[in-house]
Design a protein around this motif. Structure first.
Motif, mmCIF file in Angstrom:
data_model
loop_
_atom_site.group_PDB
_atom_site.id
_atom_site.type_symbol
_atom_site.label_atom_id
_atom_site.label_comp_id
_atom_site.label_asym_id
_atom_site.label_seq_id
_atom_site.Cartn_x
_atom_site.Cartn_y
_atom_site.Cartn_z
ATOM 1 N N HIS A 776 0.865 -1.188 0.000
ATOM 2 C CA HIS A 776 0.000 0.000 0.000
ATOM 3 C C HIS A 776 0.900 1.235 0.000
ATOM 4 O O HIS A 776 1.845 1.321 0.799
ATOM 5 C CB HIS A 776 -0.930 -0.029 1.213
ATOM 6 C CG HIS A 776 -1.912 -1.157 1.161
ATOM 7 N ND1 HIS A 776 -3.140 -1.046 0.568
ATOM 8 C CD2 HIS A 776 -1.812 -2.441 1.600
ATOM 9 C CE1 HIS A 776 -3.776 -2.200 0.644
ATOM 10 N NE2 HIS A 776 -2.989 -3.068 1.270
ATOM 11 N N ILE A 777 0.594 2.160 -0.885
ATOM 12 C CA ILE A 777 1.501 3.276 -1.160
ATOM 13 C C ILE A 777 0.844 4.609 -0.798
ATOM 14 O O ILE A 777 -0.317 4.851 -1.140
ATOM 15 C CB ILE A 777 1.906 3.284 -2.654
ATOM 16 C CG1 ILE A 777 2.569 1.952 -3.024
ATOM 17 C CG2 ILE A 777 2.827 4.450 -2.979
ATOM 18 C CD1 ILE A 777 2.667 1.723 -4.515
ATOM 19 N N ARG A 778 1.606 5.450 -0.110
ATOM 20 C CA ARG A 778 1.201 6.829 0.143
ATOM 21 C C ARG A 778 2.377 7.722 -0.225
ATOM 22 O O ARG A 778 3.531 7.327 -0.103
ATOM 23 C CB ARG A 778 0.817 7.033 1.621
ATOM 24 C CG ARG A 778 -0.310 6.133 2.107
ATOM 25 C CD ARG A 778 -1.641 6.413 1.413
ATOM 26 N NE ARG A 778 -2.693 5.503 1.873
ATOM 27 C CZ ARG A 778 -3.010 4.377 1.248
ATOM 28 N NH1 ARG A 778 -2.351 4.006 0.145
ATOM 29 N NH2 ARG A 778 -3.982 3.619 1.706
ATOM 30 N N LYS A 779 2.069 8.943 -0.650
ATOM 31 C CA LYS A 779 3.144 9.831 -1.105
ATOM 32 C C LYS A 779 3.096 11.171 -0.380
ATOM 33 O O LYS A 779 2.027 11.707 -0.100
ATOM 34 C CB LYS A 779 3.043 10.072 -2.606
ATOM 35 C CG LYS A 779 3.332 8.824 -3.417
ATOM 36 C CD LYS A 779 4.061 9.137 -4.708
ATOM 37 C CE LYS A 779 4.542 7.847 -5.347
ATOM 38 N NZ LYS A 779 5.427 8.054 -6.468
ATOM 39 N N VAL A 780 4.287 11.688 -0.097
ATOM 40 C CA VAL A 780 4.462 13.040 0.410
ATOM 41 C C VAL A 780 5.376 13.758 -0.577
ATOM 42 O O VAL A 780 6.365 13.183 -1.041
ATOM 43 C CB VAL A 780 5.108 13.036 1.821
ATOM 44 C CG1 VAL A 780 5.441 14.457 2.255
ATOM 45 C CG2 VAL A 780 4.186 12.370 2.826
ATOM 46 N N MET A 781 5.020 14.990 -0.902
ATOM 47 C CA MET A 781 5.846 15.763 -1.827
ATOM 48 C C MET A 781 6.451 16.952 -1.107
ATOM 49 O O MET A 781 5.772 17.633 -0.340
ATOM 50 C CB MET A 781 5.008 16.229 -3.018
ATOM 51 C CG MET A 781 5.786 17.047 -4.025
ATOM 52 S SD MET A 781 4.942 17.214 -5.622
ATOM 53 C CE MET A 781 3.405 17.973 -5.118
ATOM 54 N N LEU A 782 7.734 17.173 -1.378
ATOM 55 C CA LEU A 782 8.439 18.315 -0.816
ATOM 56 C C LEU A 782 8.761 19.278 -1.956
ATOM 57 O O LEU A 782 9.398 18.893 -2.940
ATOM 58 C CB LEU A 782 9.731 17.829 -0.151
ATOM 59 C CG LEU A 782 10.358 18.676 0.947
ATOM 60 C CD1 LEU A 782 9.369 18.920 2.074
ATOM 61 C CD2 LEU A 782 11.612 17.995 1.476
ATOM 62 N N LYS A 783 8.295 20.527 -1.835
ATOM 63 C CA LYS A 783 8.572 21.557 -2.849
ATOM 64 C C LYS A 783 9.598 22.532 -2.276
ATOM 65 O O LYS A 783 9.343 23.177 -1.258
ATOM 66 C CB LYS A 783 7.289 22.307 -3.211
ATOM 67 C CG LYS A 783 6.274 21.489 -3.989
ATOM 68 C CD LYS A 783 5.091 22.363 -4.395
ATOM 69 C CE LYS A 783 4.130 21.607 -5.303
ATOM 70 N NZ LYS A 783 2.998 22.462 -5.725
ATOM 71 N N LEU A 784 10.741 22.630 -2.956
ATOM 72 C CA LEU A 784 11.849 23.425 -2.437
ATOM 73 C C LEU A 784 12.169 24.566 -3.387
ATOM 74 O O LEU A 784 12.464 24.333 -4.566
ATOM 75 C CB LEU A 784 13.089 22.542 -2.256
ATOM 76 C CG LEU A 784 12.894 21.313 -1.359
ATOM 77 C CD1 LEU A 784 14.063 20.366 -1.480
ATOM 78 C CD2 LEU A 784 12.686 21.741 0.086
#
Length: 822
Positions: A776-784
Motif C-alpha cells: 500500500h503506497i502513500r506519497k508526500v511531496m516536498l517543494k523546495l
C-alpha cells in the motif's frame, strides 16, 4: 607496517555506510581503490566488494575481518567513477552499495551461492522420507549440488526444509562458495606440433597417413587453410570447428590426429562482441544550414559546457552528431552517445558503423550480461571502442578520457530510473559526469523539456536552433478529428475515423507506409460487466487487468499477475462481459479487417522483449516488407523511415488527462515526435490526431508546430503552482503491506516533516495507483524553492526517515526518496 592497513569497501547492500576490512600484510602493496575483493559479511555470506579507500585507522566500534582475496590485477572502477558514484549516492539519497549494484554488470559481481555436499562418512540408519531419499540419492551420485538443482529435482519451490532435515541427520553438509557469473567465451584451435616443422618428419607423417584417408584429407585441408606447407605458416592456428566443416572430418578423426601428436589443441578466449573490421564510408557533407548549426555549437562550447540543439524532426541532427564525434576521435577522446530507448539503437548503430566501423560499442540491457562485461573490459583496457551507444546505464562505464556526451531526445522520461535505487536521471547525471571529465554535453531534441529550454533562456546552456527539415522537406500536415462527433454520427470504423482510413488507404495504394500510435499495449485496457459494471482488478495491485487476446488472459502491467478470461461476472454472474477501450493488439486485429491485403506488424513490449525481435521489426519496416506499423511510445522518436506518409495518433486524450503536472508537456512531446515520423523523405506527410477535444491548447500547439507558445503556457502554470523549473521536488513514498499502518506512518511522517519544512510539504495522499504487489503506497511531496541548501535538506530528510522507521509501530514501513521525480 604499510599505512594502507585497512580498506573501506563498498558492498552491494542497501546500508548507508562503507565497511572496513583488514588488509593481509602480503597484499598491502598490491591493493588499490577500484579493485574488487572478496570479504565475509555476517555469519555465512561472502560478497565481492569494491575498494573505495585505503587508510590506517582501525575502527573502534567493531572487530575487523580480513579480506579473503583480491579478484583483479588492476582496478575495474577508476577514480572518476568512484567520485561519480559518491555524487549519485549523495544527490539521489541512496547508498553507495545501491549505486554499485546498478553500475556494474552482473558478471562483475560475485554472489554467495550455497552448495550442498554429500557426506561420504554418513552411516545409514536414520529413517528418510521420500523427498529426503530423492535428494540424498542425487547427491550420492553428483557429490555436490546447488540449492536450485535440488529444487528442480524435488519439484519444490524451496527444498531448504528437506536439506535442513538431512543436515540434522548429518547426511549432508553445506558450504558457501562464491559464484562468478561471468565466464569468458572460448573456442578450440589446432596448431601443427613444433616437431613437424622439419620437412622429413612431416613427409613421414604424410606417408604414415596414406591408409587413413580421412585423417590425411583433414591434414591437407589444414595446410590449405594456413596458406600452405611453409615454415612461416607453421605457428598459425585454425578453428577446430572450421576445419571440421571444410574437411568434412568428424571430431573422432581430428582427435586421432591430436593423439598421434600431429596437432596441438589449444583453448583460446574469444570476444562475444563484433570487433571484426567492417567496411566504412565517409561522412556525408553537411548542407549549409547544418554546417552553420555545427559552427554555432562549437562557438557555444567555447563559452558553455552544455548546448541544446533544438532541431525539428528530420532536420539532420544525427549528421551533425557524427561530425562532432569524428572531431573527438581525432583528438583521442571518447564519446558517449545516450539514447532513451533500446529500440533506437538499431538504426543509430547502423548509421554510425558506416562511418566509424568497429570503434562503436553498444551497451544496454538487451545484450547478454557476458557481452556487457566485455564492453566494460574493452573500455577499461582501451582496446577498440572510442564511441559507446547506450541507454541510461551507460553513464557508469569506465571512461577515462571522455570528450563529449551526446544526449539524444533529451526530453524523454525513460532517462529516469524509477526502481530500484538509485533513482537517477541519466541526463542530469551525465552533465555531472561530463564536468568531472572536463567534457562537453550536447542535448538534442525536437521537443525540449521545459527545464532544459529554460536553462538556455537563463544562460546556463547554449542554444542552437535548426528549424528546417533536411533537403527542404515540409513539416507534416497535421489534422485533427473530433471522434466524439464521428461516433455520434456513427461514422467510425471500430476505433478509426473515416479520414484516417482514407489516408491510410491512399498511402497503401501509392506503395507508401503508415504508422498507427496508441500508447497502451494489450487488446483492451479492461473488461466490464454490462449488467453491474464490475471490472476485474489485480488482487495484488490497485489497477484493472488488461485483456491480452493472443494469450486469452487478463494481465496486470504492474506486477505481471495474470488470470484466464472469466466466463461470467464475479459480482452478479452475468455472462455479459465486454471489452472497453483499445490497445495495440486490438488495433492490429481491426486494421487487418479493414485492410486485409496489407502487411501489418505490431511493436510494443509484448512483441519486442528481445534484442533481435525489435531489430527484426525495424529492419523489415525499413525494407518495406511491412505496410502498417502499430506501436506504443517505442515508435515515437528517433526512427527514420523513408516511405512513411501517414501517421495516426488514435487516442490523444488518454495522455492529456493523466493526473500529473507534466501531462501536457509529455503529450505535446509525444504527439510532435510521433508526427515527425511522417514525410521524412521526398514528400510532405500527413498526421491525423483523433481526439474528443480538438480545441485543447496542447493539441493546437502541436497542429501549429508552436513549441514557443507551449513553453510559455507551461512556464506560467509551473510558476503559479510552484513546480519545476522554479521549484525542486522530492517525492517520498511510504509503503507497507497493511493499509492502516501505511496510512498511520504516512500521517506521522507528514506531520513530522511539516514541523521542519512548514508549507513546503504536500500530502500525504494516495497516488492514482495506491497498491502495487500488495504494498500500500502513500506519497508526500516536498517543494523546495531555489536557493535552499539541498545537502542540508537531505540530511534533515534522512534523519526524519530514520525517526519514522525506528518507531516501534513502523518497523516494517519502507520510505523511499525520489529526488527530481518525473
Amino acid at each position: 607496517m604499510d599505512s594502507t592497513f585497512y580498506a573501506d569497501i563498498i558492498l552491494p547492500v542497501p546500508l548507508p555506510r562503507l565497511f572496513t576490512y583488514q588488509i593481509p600484510e602480503e597484499w598491502t602493496s598490491a591493493i588499490v581503490p577500484g579493485m574488487r575483493v572478496v570479504v565475509p559479511f555476517g555469519n555465512k555470506k561472502y560478497y565481492s566488494g569494491v575498494v573505495y579507500s585505503l587508510h590506517d585507522q582501525k575502527p573502534e566500534a567493531y572487530e575487523t575481518k580480513e579480506i579473503i582475496s583480491i579478484l583483479d590485477k588492476q582496478p575495474v572502477v577508476n577514480e572518476v567513477q568512484l567520485n561519480f558514484w559518491r555524487w549519485i549516492a549523495d544527490y539521489y539519497m541512496c547508498t553507495l552499495g545501491e549505486v554499485y549494484k546498478a553500475a556494474l554488470p552482473s558478471g562483475l559481481k560475485l554472489e554467495s551461492q550455497t552448495k550442498v555436499h554429500y557426506n561420504a562418512d554418513w552411516l545409514s540408519g536414520a529413517k528418510l522420507n521420500a523427498k529426503e531419499t530423492i535428494v540424498l540419492d542425487y547427491l550420492a551420485e553428483k557429490k555436490t549440488a546447488s540449492i536450485q538443482d535440488l529444487n528442480n529435482i524435488t519439484e519444490m519451490k524451496n527444498s531448504l526444509p528437506v536439506i535442513k532435515s538431512l543436515l540434522d541427520k548429518q547426511a549432508v553438509f553445506v558450504s558457501e562458495r562464491l559464484k562468478d557469473s561471468y565466464k569468458p567465451k572460448t573456442k578450440k584451435v589446432l596448431q601443427l606440433a613444433p616437431e613437424y616443422s622439419h620437412e622429413q618428419k612431416l613427409q613421414n607423417a604424410f606417408t604414415e597417413l596414406s591408409r587413413a584417408k580421412k585423417q590425411l584429407n583433414a591434414l591437407m585441408v589444414f595446410f590449405t587453410m594456413i596458406g600452405g606447407a611453409h615454415k612461416n605458416n607453421y605457428a598459425k592456428t585454425i578453428d577446430k570447428n572450421e576445419l571440421k566443416k571444410k574437411s568434412g572430418a568428424s571430431t573422432t578423426v581430428l582427435n586421432e590426429l591430436i593423439s598421434k601428436g600431429l596437432f596441438i589443441e589449444i583453448e583460446t578466449t574469444i570476444s562475444r562482441l563484433d570487433t571484426d573490421a567492417t567496411s566504412t564510408k565517409g561522412m556525408h557533407n553537411l548542407n549549409p544550414i547544418q554546417q552553420k548549426a555545427r559552427q554555432q555549437i562549437q562557438q557555444q562550447f567555447a563559452l558553455k559546457d552544455a548546448v541544446l540543439l533544438h532541431g525539428v524532426t528530420s532536420s539532420g541532427k544525427t549528421e551533425i552528431y557524427i561530425q562532432l564525434i569524428q572531431e573527438q576521435i581525432k583528438q583521442g577522446k571518447q564519446v558517449l552517445y545516450l539514447l532513451p530507448e533500446i529500440a533506437l539503437t538499431t538504426q543509430i548503430t547502423s548509421r554510425l558503423k558506416l562511418v566509424f566501423g568497429n570503434q562503436i560499442g553498444i551497451y544496454h540491457s538487451k545484450y547478454s550480461d557476458a557481452e556487457r562485461v566485455e564492453v566494460w573490459n574493452d573500455i577499461l583496457n582501451k582496446e577498440n571502442y572510442k564511441v559507446v551507444i547506450g541507454v541510461r546505464s551507460s553513464i557508469f562505464l569506465p571512461f577515462d578520457n571522455l570528450g563529449l556526451i551526446i544526449i539524444d531526445e533529451e526530453h524523454e522520461n525513460t532517462y529516469k530510473q524509477f526502481d530500484p535505487a538509485p533513482r537517477y536521471h541519466a541526463r542530469d547525471a551525465a552533465l555531472v559526469l561530463a564536468h568531472m571529465h572536463k567534457a562537453k554535453v550536447l542535448l538534442g531534441t525536437a521537443t525540449p523539456s521545459i527545464e532544459t529550454y529554460r536553462n538556455t533562456q537563463v544562460g546556463k546552456y547554449g542554444l542552437v536552433e535548426l528549424f528546417e527539415r533536411f533537403e527542404g522537406i515540409k513539416m507534416p500536415r497535421i489534422q485533427t478529428v473530433n471522434v466524439r462527433e464521428e461516433k455520434r454520427k456513427k461514422k467510425m470504423s471500430s476505433d478509426f475515423s473515416p479520414l484516417l482510413v482514407e489516408e491510410v488507404g491512399r498511402a497503401l495504394e501509392n506503395g507508401e507506409q503508415a504508422i498507427l500510435f496508441q500508447n497502451r499495449r494489450g487488446f483492451s485496457p479492461y473488461l466490464e460487466c454490462a449488467q453491474c459494471s464490475w471490472v476485474p482488478k489485480c488482487k495484488y495491485c490497485d489497477v484493472s487487468l488488461t485483456y491480452h487476446k493472443h494469450i486469452n488472459q487478463l494481465v496486470c502491467h504492474y506486477c505481471g499477475h495474470s488470470n484466464y478470461l472469466p466466463r461470467t461476472c464475479s459480482a452478479c454472474e452475468s455472462p455479459a462481459l465486454h471489452t472497453k477501450g483499445f490497445g495495440t493488439e486490438k488495433i492490429e486485429e481491426d486494421i487487418r479487417i479493414i485492410f486485409p491485403e496489407a502487411k501489418v506488424v505490431r511493436m510494443d513490449l509484448d512483441t519486442s522483449r528481445t534484442r533481435k525481435s525489435h531489430e527484426n521489426i525495424i529492419r523489415s519496416f525499413e525494407r518495406s516488407e511491412v505496410d502498417i506499423l502499430i506501436g506504443t511510445q517505442m515508435i515515437s522518436k528517433g526512427l527514420d523511415f523513408d516511405k512513411v506518409s501517414v501517421v495516426g495518433i488514435l487516442n490523444a486524450d488518454s495522455m492529456l488527462n493523466y493526473p500529473d503536472f507534466r501531462a501536457f508537456e509529455r503529450s505535446f512531446q509525444m504527439m510532435a515526435q510521433v508526427g515527425g515520423r511522417a514525410g521524412r523523405k521526398n514528400k510532405q506527410g500527413t498526421v491525423i490526431i483523433q481526439t474528443a477535444n480538438p480545441d485543447n491548447p496542447v493539441i493546437l500547439d502541436v497542429v501549429n508546430n508552436n513549441f514557443k507558445n507551449h513553453y510559455q503556457n507551461e512556464l506560467a502554470e509551473r510558476e503559479t503552482y510552484k513546480y519545476p523549473p522554479f521549484y525542486r521536488l522530492i517525492y517520498l513514498t511510504i509503503k507497507h503491506k497493511n493499509a492502516n499502518i501505511a496510512n498511520q506512518a504516512a500521517d506521522y511522517f507528514g506531520q513530522y516533516l511539516r514541523g521542519i519544512f512548514n508549507e513546503r510539504v504536500v500530502g500525504p495522499q494516495a497516488p492514482p495507483i495506491s497498491k502495487i504487489q500488495n504494498w500500500h503506497i502513500r506519497k508526500v511531496m516536498l517543494k523546495l524553492e531555489s536557493g535552499v541548501s539541498l545537502p542540508k535538506i537531505k540530511t534533515m530528510l534522512r534523519s526524519a526517515i530514520d525517526t519514522v522507521v525506528s518507531h516501534p509501530g513502523f518497523k516494517a514501513v519502507v520510505i523511499q526518496a525520489d529526488v527530481d521525480p518525473m
